[in-house]
Design a protein around this motif. Structure first.
Motif, mmCIF file in Angstrom:
data_model
loop_
_atom_site.group_PDB
_atom_site.id
_atom_site.type_symbol
_atom_site.label_atom_id
_atom_site.label_comp_id
_atom_site.label_asym_id
_atom_site.label_seq_id
_atom_site.Cartn_x
_atom_site.Cartn_y
_atom_site.Cartn_z
ATOM 1 N N LEU A 188 0.849 -1.193 0.000
ATOM 2 C CA LEU A 188 0.000 0.000 0.000
ATOM 3 C C LEU A 188 0.885 1.243 0.000
ATOM 4 O O LEU A 188 1.801 1.356 0.819
ATOM 5 N N HIS A 189 0.569 2.205 -0.857
ATOM 6 C CA HIS A 189 1.495 3.303 -1.154
ATOM 7 C C HIS A 189 0.714 4.592 -1.403
ATOM 8 O O HIS A 189 -0.433 4.570 -1.845
ATOM 9 N N SER A 190 1.335 5.724 -1.108
ATOM 10 C CA SER A 190 0.776 7.008 -1.529
ATOM 11 C C SER A 190 1.919 7.975 -1.811
ATOM 12 O O SER A 190 3.093 7.685 -1.535
ATOM 13 N N HIS A 191 1.589 9.123 -2.339
ATOM 14 C CA HIS A 191 2.570 10.097 -2.805
ATOM 15 C C HIS A 191 1.809 11.376 -3.129
ATOM 16 O O HIS A 191 0.588 11.377 -3.223
ATOM 17 N N ASP A 192 2.512 12.467 -3.313
ATOM 18 C CA ASP A 192 1.861 13.752 -3.584
ATOM 19 C C ASP A 192 1.493 13.864 -5.063
ATOM 20 O O ASP A 192 1.975 14.740 -5.788
ATOM 21 N N VAL A 193 0.650 12.932 -5.511
ATOM 22 C CA VAL A 193 0.111 12.940 -6.873
ATOM 23 C C VAL A 193 -1.403 12.809 -6.747
ATOM 24 O O VAL A 193 -1.895 11.860 -6.135
ATOM 25 N N LYS A 194 -2.130 13.754 -7.296
ATOM 26 C CA LYS A 194 -3.588 13.758 -7.153
ATOM 27 C C LYS A 194 -4.263 12.998 -8.289
ATOM 28 O O LYS A 194 -3.744 12.926 -9.406
ATOM 29 N N TYR A 195 -5.435 12.438 -7.978
ATOM 30 C CA TYR A 195 -6.231 11.806 -9.022
ATOM 31 C C TYR A 195 -6.666 12.852 -10.044
ATOM 32 O O TYR A 195 -7.056 13.974 -9.687
ATOM 33 N N GLY A 196 -6.664 12.478 -11.305
ATOM 34 C CA GLY A 196 -7.134 13.379 -12.355
ATOM 35 C C GLY A 196 -8.630 13.297 -12.570
ATOM 36 O O GLY A 196 -9.181 14.008 -13.405
ATOM 37 N N SER A 197 -9.307 12.439 -11.819
ATOM 38 C CA SER A 197 -10.759 12.297 -11.900
ATOM 39 C C SER A 197 -11.283 12.040 -10.496
ATOM 40 O O SER A 197 -10.526 12.081 -9.523
ATOM 41 N N GLY A 198 -12.580 11.777 -10.379
ATOM 42 C CA GLY A 198 -13.150 11.474 -9.065
ATOM 43 C C GLY A 198 -13.016 12.636 -8.102
ATOM 44 O O GLY A 198 -13.326 13.780 -8.437
ATOM 45 N N SER A 199 -12.502 12.367 -6.920
ATOM 46 C CA SER A 199 -12.402 13.397 -5.878
ATOM 47 C C SER A 199 -11.285 14.397 -6.124
ATOM 48 O O SER A 199 -11.310 15.501 -5.584
ATOM 49 N N GLU B 281 -13.423 4.606 -5.003
ATOM 50 C CA GLU B 281 -12.109 5.250 -4.904
ATOM 51 C C GLU B 281 -11.562 5.180 -3.476
ATOM 52 O O GLU B 281 -12.289 5.344 -2.501
ATOM 53 N N VAL B 282 -10.263 4.967 -3.375
ATOM 54 C CA VAL B 282 -9.522 5.084 -2.113
ATOM 55 C C VAL B 282 -8.484 6.177 -2.297
ATOM 56 O O VAL B 282 -7.747 6.178 -3.296
ATOM 57 N N SER B 283 -8.423 7.108 -1.369
ATOM 58 C CA SER B 283 -7.518 8.248 -1.486
ATOM 59 C C SER B 283 -6.787 8.466 -0.166
ATOM 60 O O SER B 283 -6.971 7.719 0.803
ATOM 61 N N ALA B 284 -5.964 9.496 -0.125
ATOM 62 C CA ALA B 284 -5.360 9.976 1.122
ATOM 63 C C ALA B 284 -5.884 11.385 1.346
ATOM 64 O O ALA B 284 -5.853 12.224 0.438
ATOM 65 N N TYR B 285 -6.356 11.643 2.559
ATOM 66 C CA TYR B 285 -7.131 12.873 2.803
ATOM 67 C C TYR B 285 -6.766 13.463 4.169
ATOM 68 O O TYR B 285 -6.419 12.748 5.104
ATOM 69 N N GLY B 286 -6.935 14.789 4.271
ATOM 70 C CA GLY B 286 -6.756 15.478 5.542
ATOM 71 C C GLY B 286 -5.508 16.340 5.552
ATOM 72 O O GLY B 286 -4.732 16.380 4.588
ATOM 73 N N GLU B 287 -5.314 17.019 6.664
ATOM 74 C CA GLU B 287 -4.140 17.871 6.862
ATOM 75 C C GLU B 287 -3.544 17.577 8.229
ATOM 76 O O GLU B 287 -4.256 17.562 9.230
ATOM 77 N N ALA B 288 -2.240 17.330 8.249
ATOM 78 C CA ALA B 288 -1.527 17.070 9.507
ATOM 79 C C ALA B 288 -2.189 15.959 10.318
ATOM 80 O O ALA B 288 -2.263 16.019 11.546
ATOM 81 N N GLY B 289 -2.687 14.946 9.623
ATOM 82 C CA GLY B 289 -3.287 13.797 10.300
ATOM 83 C C GLY B 289 -4.730 13.960 10.696
ATOM 84 O O GLY B 289 -5.317 13.045 11.279
ATOM 85 N N LEU B 290 -5.336 15.111 10.394
ATOM 86 C CA LEU B 290 -6.728 15.366 10.760
ATOM 87 C C LEU B 290 -7.612 15.280 9.520
ATOM 88 O O LEU B 290 -7.351 15.951 8.522
ATOM 89 N N GLY B 291 -8.665 14.477 9.598
ATOM 90 C CA GLY B 291 -9.567 14.334 8.465
ATOM 91 C C GLY B 291 -11.005 14.235 8.930
ATOM 92 O O GLY B 291 -11.483 15.093 9.675
#
Length: 217
Positions: free
Chosen positions: A45-56, A121-131
């Motif tokens: 499982l991975h994430s990075h500072d790349v946003k989806y081009g569709s959906g949310s 869709e599964v994303s990464a959301y929030g700021e400084a751990g708060l969502g």
């Protein structure tokens, strides 16, 4: 004869002590930093500072094959407005959040369609751990607690979907990374196993210091 019995008793106590120590390091605990390996596809499982081009349009979450990628670390936390003690074993059936270590966003899902398969869709959301409550996942496992050597599933609390992989791969700019989705049944692609990480060891009743155990990050 007496000496032999004493030696056997000491050996037994030593063995029990080793077993107890091994049991303590086999838990996934609050505050642990880990990588999650999909048991069916062998991608992390991975994430990075790349946003989806569709959906949310939120930060994307993918699966990567590389063991060494530093963007695959997640911090195990309690649900929003709850606290768990560092080193406390995570009980099966409990609700947790997984915070992406690098970007401080939480693993999240909602009723948007994923870009490749049209699943949830599964994303990464929030700021400084708060969502919000979309960051809440139930740990589905068969033991009393989440064990490091056992398969688990993560059920999204708001929607009931299971964290999984669709089996589809992205093209550029993230070629070879696989789509992470929410699936509405506990099917192929929804089993996960803790892999590399820093695991906080449960504390003794009268701890002298905080201990941890880790595998290669």
């Amino acid at each position: 004869m007496l000496q032999t019995l004493l030696l056997m008793g000491l050996a037994l106590l030593s063995c029990l002590s080793c077993n107890n120590a091994a049991d303590k390091t086999n838990f996934v605990t609050c505050g642990s930093i880990l990588k999650l390996l999909n048991s069916d596809y062998a991608y992390r499982l991975h994430s990075h500072d790349v946003k989806y081009g569709s959906g949310s349009g939120q930060q994307s979450v993918t699966g990567v094959e590389q063991k060494e990628d530093v963007n695959s670390h997640w911090v195990v936390k309690a649900q929003t407005n709850k606290l768990c003690e560092r080193g406390e074993p995570i009980a099966c059936g409990s609700t947790i959040r997984l915070e992406h270590l690098t970007t401080k966003k939480n693993l999240h899902s909602h009723h948007f369609s994923s870009p490749l398969s049209g699943e949830q869709e599964v994303s990464a959301y929030g700021e400084a751990g708060l969502g919000d409550t979309g960051d809440h996942w139930e740990v589905v496992c068969s033991n009393d607690s989440w064990m490091r050597d056992a398969h688990v599933r993560f059920r999204h609390v708001d929607t009931g979907a299971y964290l999984g992989m669709s089996g589809r791969s992205y093209g550029r700019p993230i070629s070879g990374q696989m789509e992470i989705v929410g699936l509405h049944n506990p099917q192929h692609g929804t089993r996960w196993t803790p892999s590399e990480g820093l695991y906080i060891v449960p504390k003794e009743k009268e701890p002298t210091h905080e201990a941890s155990t880790h595998t290669e990050l």
